[in-house]
Design a protein around this motif. Structure first.
Motif, PDB file in Angstrom:
ATOM      1  N   MET A  15       0.810  -1.273  -0.017  1.00 20.22           N
ATOM      2  CA  MET A  15      -0.163   0.066   0.160  1.00 20.22           C
ATOM      3  C   MET A  15       0.922   1.182  -0.074  1.00 20.22           C
ATOM      4  N   PHE A  16       1.879   1.396   0.874  1.00 21.93           N
ATOM      5  CA  PHE A  16       2.949   2.520   0.759  1.00 21.93           C
ATOM      6  C   PHE A  16       3.405   2.412  -0.567  1.00 21.93           C
ATOM      7  N   GLY A  17       3.951   1.514  -1.287  1.00 24.73           N
ATOM      8  CA  GLY A  17       4.400   1.491  -2.633  1.00 24.73           C
ATOM      9  C   GLY A  17       3.257   2.166  -3.569  1.00 24.73           C
ATOM     10  N   SER A  18       1.972   2.296  -3.164  1.00 26.92           N
ATOM     11  CA  SER A  18       1.183   3.020  -4.228  1.00 26.92           C
ATOM     12  C   SER A  18       1.168   4.465  -4.305  1.00 26.92           C
ATOM     13  N   VAL A  19       1.786   4.971  -3.075  1.00 31.13           N
ATOM     14  CA  VAL A  19       1.620   6.500  -2.899  1.00 31.13           C
ATOM     15  C   VAL A  19       2.080   7.224  -4.039  1.00 31.13           C
ATOM     16  N   GLY A  20       2.679   6.851  -4.601  1.00 28.18           N
ATOM     17  CA  GLY A  20       3.185   7.521  -6.070  1.00 28.18           C
ATOM     18  C   GLY A  20       2.068   7.978  -6.904  1.00 28.18           C
ATOM     19  N   VAL A  21       1.295   7.012  -7.165  1.00 24.11           N
ATOM     20  CA  VAL A  21       0.204   7.000  -7.925  1.00 24.11           C
ATOM     21  C   VAL A  21      -0.953   8.044  -7.444  1.00 24.11           C
ATOM     22  N   PHE A  22      -1.074   8.228  -6.190  1.00 28.66           N
ATOM     23  CA  PHE A  22      -1.741   9.342  -5.755  1.00 28.66           C
ATOM     24  C   PHE A  22      -1.303  10.551  -5.703  1.00 28.66           C
ATOM     25  N   VAL A  23       0.121  10.654  -5.354  1.00 24.95           N
ATOM     26  CA  VAL A  23       0.618  11.945  -5.095  1.00 24.95           C
ATOM     27  C   VAL A  23       0.903  12.301  -6.176  1.00 24.95           C
ATOM     28  N   ARG A  24       1.171  12.061  -7.421  1.00 28.67           N
ATOM     29  CA  ARG A  24       1.464  12.410  -8.881  1.00 28.67           C
ATOM     30  C   ARG A  24       0.085  13.184  -9.445  1.00 28.67           C
ATOM     31  N   LYS A  25      -0.989  12.386  -8.921  1.00 32.71           N
ATOM     32  CA  LYS A  25      -2.148  13.086  -9.605  1.00 32.71           C
ATOM     33  C   LYS A  25      -2.442  14.471  -8.800  1.00 32.71           C
ATOM     34  N   LEU A  26      -2.272  14.312  -7.301  1.00 34.35           N
ATOM     35  CA  LEU A  26      -2.739  15.612  -6.587  1.00 34.35           C
ATOM     36  C   LEU A  26      -1.267  16.681  -6.682  1.00 34.35           C
ATOM     37  N   ALA A 256       6.908  -2.707  -4.845  1.00 38.35           N
ATOM     38  CA  ALA A 256       5.420  -2.582  -5.168  1.00 38.35           C
ATOM     39  C   ALA A 256       5.251  -1.297  -5.931  1.00 38.35           C
ATOM     40  N   ALA A 257       6.322  -0.114  -5.764  1.00 41.10           N
ATOM     41  CA  ALA A 257       6.214   1.019  -6.353  1.00 41.10           C
ATOM     42  C   ALA A 257       6.703   0.724  -8.002  1.00 41.10           C
ATOM     43  N   MET A 258       7.663  -0.195  -7.954  1.00 40.35           N
ATOM     44  CA  MET A 258       8.274  -0.642  -9.435  1.00 40.35           C
ATOM     45  C   MET A 258       7.102  -1.257 -10.190  1.00 40.35           C
ATOM     46  N   ILE A 259       6.172  -2.228  -9.626  1.00 43.44           N
ATOM     47  CA  ILE A 259       5.054  -2.727 -10.181  1.00 43.44           C
ATOM     48  C   ILE A 259       4.067  -1.841 -10.684  1.00 43.44           C
ATOM     49  N   PHE A 260       3.654  -0.751  -9.693  1.00 43.56           N
ATOM     50  CA  PHE A 260       2.545   0.290  -9.778  1.00 43.56           C
ATOM     51  C   PHE A 260       2.873   1.095 -10.916  1.00 43.56           C
ATOM     52  N   GLY A 261       4.525   1.314 -11.243  1.00 47.04           N
ATOM     53  CA  GLY A 261       5.054   2.029 -12.274  1.00 47.04           C
ATOM     54  C   GLY A 261       4.585   1.558 -13.545  1.00 47.04           C
ATOM     55  N   VAL A 262       4.836   0.263 -13.652  1.00 51.95           N
ATOM     56  CA  VAL A 262       4.584  -0.493 -14.731  1.00 51.95           C
ATOM     57  C   VAL A 262       3.024  -0.539 -15.222  1.00 51.95           C
ATOM     58  N   ILE A 263       2.268  -0.537 -14.310  1.00 52.94           N
ATOM     59  CA  ILE A 263       0.828  -0.684 -14.348  1.00 52.94           C
ATOM     60  C   ILE A 263       0.207   0.559 -15.026  1.00 52.94           C
ATOM     61  N   GLU A 267       6.432   2.261 -16.975  1.00 51.73           N
ATOM     62  CA  GLU A 267       7.640   2.515 -16.785  1.00 51.73           C
ATOM     63  C   GLU A 267       8.445   0.947 -16.641  1.00 51.73           C
ATOM     64  N   VAL A 268       8.791   0.542 -17.760  1.00 51.01           N
ATOM     65  CA  VAL A 268       9.320  -0.801 -18.012  1.00 51.01           C
ATOM     66  C   VAL A 268      10.491  -0.940 -17.235  1.00 51.01           C
ATOM     67  N   THR A 270      14.023  -2.706 -15.663  1.00 53.84           N
ATOM     68  CA  THR A 270      15.332  -3.350 -16.152  1.00 53.84           C
ATOM     69  C   THR A 270      15.491  -4.607 -15.849  1.00 53.84           C
ATOM     70  N   VAL A 271      16.583  -5.357 -16.449  1.00 61.39           N
ATOM     71  CA  VAL A 271      16.835  -6.595 -15.793  1.00 61.39           C
ATOM     72  C   VAL A 271      17.328  -6.603 -14.347  1.00 61.39           C
ATOM     73  N   LEU A 272      17.953  -5.702 -13.984  1.00 63.44           N
ATOM     74  CA  LEU A 272      18.303  -5.427 -12.475  1.00 63.44           C
ATOM     75  C   LEU A 272      17.137  -5.411 -11.638  1.00 63.44           C
ATOM     76  N   SER A 273      16.346  -4.667 -12.125  1.00 62.84           N
ATOM     77  CA  SER A 273      14.994  -4.344 -11.305  1.00 62.84           C
ATOM     78  C   SER A 273      14.290  -5.569 -11.013  1.00 62.84           C
ATOM     79  N   LEU A 274      14.167  -6.353 -12.259  1.00 63.77           N
ATOM     80  CA  LEU A 274      13.627  -7.667 -12.054  1.00 63.77           C
ATOM     81  C   LEU A 274      14.310  -8.546 -10.994  1.00 63.77           C
ATOM     82  N   LEU A 275      15.744  -8.640 -11.180  1.00 58.55           N
ATOM     83  CA  LEU A 275      16.558  -9.508 -10.215  1.00 58.55           C
ATOM     84  C   LEU A 275      16.355  -8.861  -8.978  1.00 58.55           C
ATOM     85  N   GLY A 276      16.125  -7.843  -8.700  1.00 61.01           N
ATOM     86  CA  GLY A 276      15.679  -7.099  -7.469  1.00 61.01           C
ATOM     87  C   GLY A 276      14.517  -7.621  -6.846  1.00 61.01           C
TER      88      GLY A 276
END
Length: 292
Positions: A15-26, A256-263, A267-268, A270-276
C-alpha cells in the motif's frame, strides 16, 4: 504463529508503494506536500473516528502514560518520515531516496534489541541484507548517475530511522493497553493538527468543487490506501511480531512501487530491477517460513 500477522506488514508495504499513484495526481492539481499529507491525515482521522464511535467508543480513551507512544507514532514517525523523505527525494534521485528509506529494518532491529531485548537472528540478518540488496536493484541506483547532497542524504537516513520507529512506538503503546485503532486514530489526528497551519485549503476546496464525487472518492481512496490501512496493519502486526521483523516484511515498498509504475505509467523495469524483485520476494518468503 498465525500467518496473517506476517501478511499484514507485507500488505502495508504494498500500500505504501502505491503512494506515487496518488501523489502524482494531486501534485498535478497543485497540491503542496503539506496539503497532500493533511488531506490524507484528516480524512483518515474522520473515517477512523466514525468507525470507532459505531463499533467501540471506549477505544477513544487515552491514558496519560500512553501519550508518549502515540506522540512518537504521530510526530517522530509519521510526520518526520514524510517530511524528511520529501526533502531527500527533492535533493537526491528518487531511487536513492527510496533506498535510504528502505534501510529502516536495520535501524528497527538495532533499536528493538535495546528497547525490547529482541534477539537478532541469523535469518533476520540474512533477510535484511537480501531485502536491502533487492531494493537497491529495484531502485535503479546501480548503473545510474547519483548526485549526493549531504543534507539530502541526512534527511534520507532520518526518514528511514523514523519509518522504522513506528512499529516500535506502536508496540510499546499496545503493551501499555492501547488498541491499534486507537494508536492510528490519534496519530492521524495529531498529524492533521500539526499540518493545518501549512495547508492550502483553497486548493483543496477548488479540487473538490471541480468534480465533487470523483474528487472525494479519490481523496478517500488515497487516505485509506496510504493512511489508514497500512499504519493499522503495522500496529496490529507489531502486537505479535518483533518490530524488526515487521519492518523487514514492510520493506517490499520499492518493489510494489516498481510494479505500480509498470501498471499505471508503463515504466518498463530493467533486468536488474527484475532481479531485485526476485531477491526481495525470496527474502520475504524466508522470513515468513517458520516461527520467529
Amino acid at each position: 504463529m498465525n500467518r496473517l500477522f506476517y501478511a499484514l506488514p507485507i500488505a502495508a508495504g504494498i500500500m505504501f508503494g502505491s503512494v506515487g499513484v496518488f501523489v502524482r495526481k494531486l501534485y498535478a492539481d497543485d497540491f503542496s506536500n503539506a496539503t497532500v499529507l493533511f488531506s490524507r491525515a484528516v480524512l483518515a482521522s474522520v473515517m477512523l473516528l466514525i468507525y470507532i464511535l459505531i463499533t467501540k467508543p471506549a477505544l477513544l480513551k487515552l491514558r496519560k502514560q500512553n501519550l508518549p507512544w502515540v506522540f512518537g507514532c504521530a510526530v517522530c514517525s509519521m510526520l518526520v518520515t514524510n517530511i524528511c523523505f520529501n526533502i531527500s527525494r527533492t535533493t537526491l534521485s528518487l531511487a536513492f531516496a527510496a533506498v535510504l528509506l528502505s534501510i529502516a529494518p536495520v535501524y528497527s532491529l538495532i533499536i528493538s534489541r535495546f528497547a525490547f531485548g529482541s534477539r537478532i537472528t541469523r535469518k533476520q540478518i540474512v533477510c535484511v541484507a537480501m531485502t536491502i540488496a533487492g531494493c537497491i536493484l529495484v531502485s535503479g541506483v546501480i548503473g545510474s548517475a547519483v548526485h549526493l547532497y549531504a543534507f539530502g542524504v541526512f534527511a534520507g537516513i532520518i526518514s528511514g530511522i523514523s519509518y522504522g520507529l513506528f512499529s516500535i512506538f506502536s508496540k510499546k503503546g499496545i503493551e501499555g493497553g492501547l488498541n491499534p485503532l486507537t494508536i492510528t486514530f490519534y496519530s492521524m489526528l495529531i498529524v492533521s493538527v500539526v499540518l493545518a497551519p501549512f495547508t492550502d485549503f483553497p486548493t483543496i476546496a477548488g479540487y473538490i468543487a471541480a468534480s465533487p464525487l470523483h474528487s472525494m472518492l479519490f481523496l478517500i481512496a488515497h487516505s485509506l490506501t496510504v493512511g489508514v490501512l497500512p499504519y493499522l496493519f503495522l500496529a496490529m502486526s507489531s502486537k505479535h511480531l518483533n518490530p524488526g521483523t515487521v519492518n523487514i516484511l514492510a520493506s517490499c515498498e520499492p518493489v510494489a512501487a516498481m510494479i505500480f509504475g509498470v501498471i499505471f505509467y508503463n515504466e518498463v523495469p530493467t533486468v536488474l530491477s527484475l532481479l531485485g524483485l526476485i531477491v526481495t520476494v525470496v527474502a520475504l518468503g524466508i522470513l515468513c517460513k517458520g516461527r520467529e
